[in-house]
Design a protein around this motif. Structure first.
Motif, PDB file in Angstrom:
ATOM      1  N   GLU A 143      -5.957   6.639   5.026  1.00  0.00           N
ATOM      2  CA  GLU A 143      -5.404   6.814   6.377  1.00  0.00           C
ATOM      3  C   GLU A 143      -4.071   6.102   6.538  1.00  0.00           C
ATOM      4  O   GLU A 143      -3.135   6.643   7.129  1.00  0.00           O
ATOM      5  N   ARG A 144      -3.948   4.888   5.986  1.00  0.00           N
ATOM      6  CA  ARG A 144      -2.675   4.190   6.200  1.00  0.00           C
ATOM      7  C   ARG A 144      -1.533   4.850   5.429  1.00  0.00           C
ATOM      8  O   ARG A 144      -0.393   4.847   5.898  1.00  0.00           O
ATOM      9  N   ALA A 145      -1.848   5.442   4.280  1.00  0.00           N
ATOM     10  CA  ALA A 145      -0.805   6.162   3.541  1.00  0.00           C
ATOM     11  C   ALA A 145      -0.401   7.436   4.281  1.00  0.00           C
ATOM     12  O   ALA A 145       0.789   7.734   4.438  1.00  0.00           O
ATOM     13  N   ILE A 202       6.008  14.162   1.136  1.00  0.00           N
ATOM     14  CA  ILE A 202       4.783  14.466   0.394  1.00  0.00           C
ATOM     15  C   ILE A 202       3.920  13.215   0.425  1.00  0.00           C
ATOM     16  O   ILE A 202       4.435  12.112   0.246  1.00  0.00           O
ATOM     17  N   VAL A 203       2.637  13.377   0.641  1.00  0.00           N
ATOM     18  CA  VAL A 203       1.733  12.230   0.532  1.00  0.00           C
ATOM     19  C   VAL A 203       0.657  12.582  -0.487  1.00  0.00           C
ATOM     20  O   VAL A 203       0.141  13.705  -0.505  1.00  0.00           O
ATOM     21  N   THR A 204       0.347  11.606  -1.356  1.00  0.00           N
ATOM     22  CA  THR A 204      -0.607  11.889  -2.421  1.00  0.00           C
ATOM     23  C   THR A 204      -1.244  10.602  -2.932  1.00  0.00           C
ATOM     24  O   THR A 204      -0.852   9.511  -2.519  1.00  0.00           O
ATOM     25  N   TYR A 226       0.791  -1.241   0.000  1.00  0.00           N
ATOM     26  CA  TYR A 226       0.000   0.000   0.000  1.00  0.00           C
ATOM     27  C   TYR A 226       0.817   1.282   0.000  1.00  0.00           C
ATOM     28  O   TYR A 226       0.267   2.361  -0.224  1.00  0.00           O
ATOM     29  N   ILE A 227       2.105   1.167   0.258  1.00  0.00           N
ATOM     30  CA  ILE A 227       2.965   2.354   0.220  1.00  0.00           C
ATOM     31  C   ILE A 227       3.899   2.277  -0.978  1.00  0.00           C
ATOM     32  O   ILE A 227       4.639   1.302  -1.130  1.00  0.00           O
ATOM     33  N   ASN A 228       3.874   3.321  -1.803  1.00  0.00           N
ATOM     34  CA  ASN A 228       4.867   3.455  -2.853  1.00  0.00           C
ATOM     35  C   ASN A 228       5.770   4.610  -2.425  1.00  0.00           C
ATOM     36  O   ASN A 228       5.364   5.765  -2.444  1.00  0.00           O
TER      37      ASN A 228
END
Ligand code: IPM
Ligand code: MN
Length: 324
Positions: free
Chosen positions: A147-149, A218-220, A95-97
């Motif tokens: 939320e998890r990102a 940065i989160v997107t 789930y995380i890139n």
């Protein structure tokens, strides 16, 4: 215990750069127990296999997957990308890139949500091929996924410069943007020591070029993250240097360069293996070999420029490691 790693060279320059990554990891002194998987466009053209479920089940028991690049011009777009790369990300719930960008004067990380958004595959055609045809392509955004990102981004920022920027397009995407923005505010409240900012994605494109030093984490969403990270590569020394970790913390995770299979330069020795080497270093972080990972990053980072062919650059990095 040796680390169990599945290796997918893939298409185009993928196998060339992965070979250099494995060479460098070996030179770092870390032993990997590797299994090769012949997957990608070439395999598909040979026997129709993209990625079967039994292989995915096998991968669940590995520690990591190391991938070069997939996609070839002789296969219609989407078959390999969706059937192999996105299937890996979705089925293994990576789930995380995570895409770090390091250049003189700036050093920032993009956390791209990796299982939802416009990549989810929601949509379809009506009356395809007629004058009245309709195509829809939805964007799927869940509270859980956002939320998890976002939480991962804040946790990362705590260990860095305590700053997180949400990038979206809340002024137009008023449903998904609203969910992202509210989730961001809720999580932010749990991290009072972390400063926050918000940029619309179009403005972020300008800042990436003109003022990247404003960013720490940065989160997107998935699609904005895809586009922004190509730009991030371009403004941080080129896409040939940019690595990726596709993570499910604590589970099998996948490591690959940001760049694609570059069929136009396959076999020429012009592919820069540094992105794959740095992806290998991120894999070592995941495998608990942080010290070797750091030595590899330093070897890629020495002031003397890394020049030459794909394998000459790999040799030079390996030699720097062996020289200490
Ligand atoms: C990337 C690539 C992939 C993506 C493609 C090949 C499906 O561009 O990893 O950024 O869009 O995620
Ligand atoms: Mn991309």
């Amino acid at each position: 215990m040796a680390h169990r790693v599945g290796v997918i060279g893939g298409d185009g320059i993928g196998p060339e750069v992965v070979a250099e990554g494995l060479k460098v990891i070996a030179a770092s002194g870390v032993h990997l127990d590797t299994t090769e998987y012949d997957l990608g466009g070439a395999r598909y053209l040979r026997d129709g296999t993209v990625l079967d479920d039994a292989t995915v089940e096998e991968w669940r028991h590995l520690d990591a997957l190391y991938l070069g690049a997939v996609g070839t011009p002789d296969v219609p777009p989407g078959i390999i990308e969706r059937g192999l790369l996105l299937k890996m990300r979705f089925e293994l719930d990576l789930y995380i890139n995570l895409r770090p960008f390091i250049a003189p004067g700036h050093d920032f990380v993009v956390i791209r949500e990796n299982t939802e958004g416009a990549y989810a595959g929601e949509g379809g055609f009506l009356r395809r091929g007629t004058a009245e045809e309709i195509a829809t392509q939805g964007s799927v955004n869940t509270r859980h996924g956002t939320e998890r990102a976002v939480r991962y981004a804040f946790d990362l920022a705590v260990a860095r410069r305590q700053h997180v920027t949400l990038v979206h397009k809340t002024n137009v995407l008023t449903f998904s943007g609203d969910l992202w923005y509210r989730t961001f505010q809720l999580v932010a409240a749990e991290y009072p020591e972390v400063e926050t900012a918000y940029n619309h994605v179009d403005a972020a494109c300008i800042y990436f070029v003109e003022d990247p030093a404003r960013y720490d984490v940065i989160v997107t969403d998935n699609l904005f993250g895809d586009i922004l990270t190509d730009l991030g590569g371009a403004v941080s020394g080129g896409i040939g240097l940019a690595p990726t970790a596709n993570l499910h913390p604590g589970r099998v995770s996948m490591f690959e360069p940001v760049h694609g299979s570059a069929p136009d330069i396959v076999g020429t020795g012009r592919a820069n293996p540094v992105a794959a080497v740095l992806s290998g270093a991120m894999m070592l972080d995941h495998l608990g070999e942080g010290e070797a990972a750091e030595r590899i990053r330093k070897a890629c980072d020495r002031p003397e420029p890394l020049t030459g062919t794909t394998s000459e650059i790999g040799d030079a990095i390996a030699a720097r490691l062996e020289a200490g």
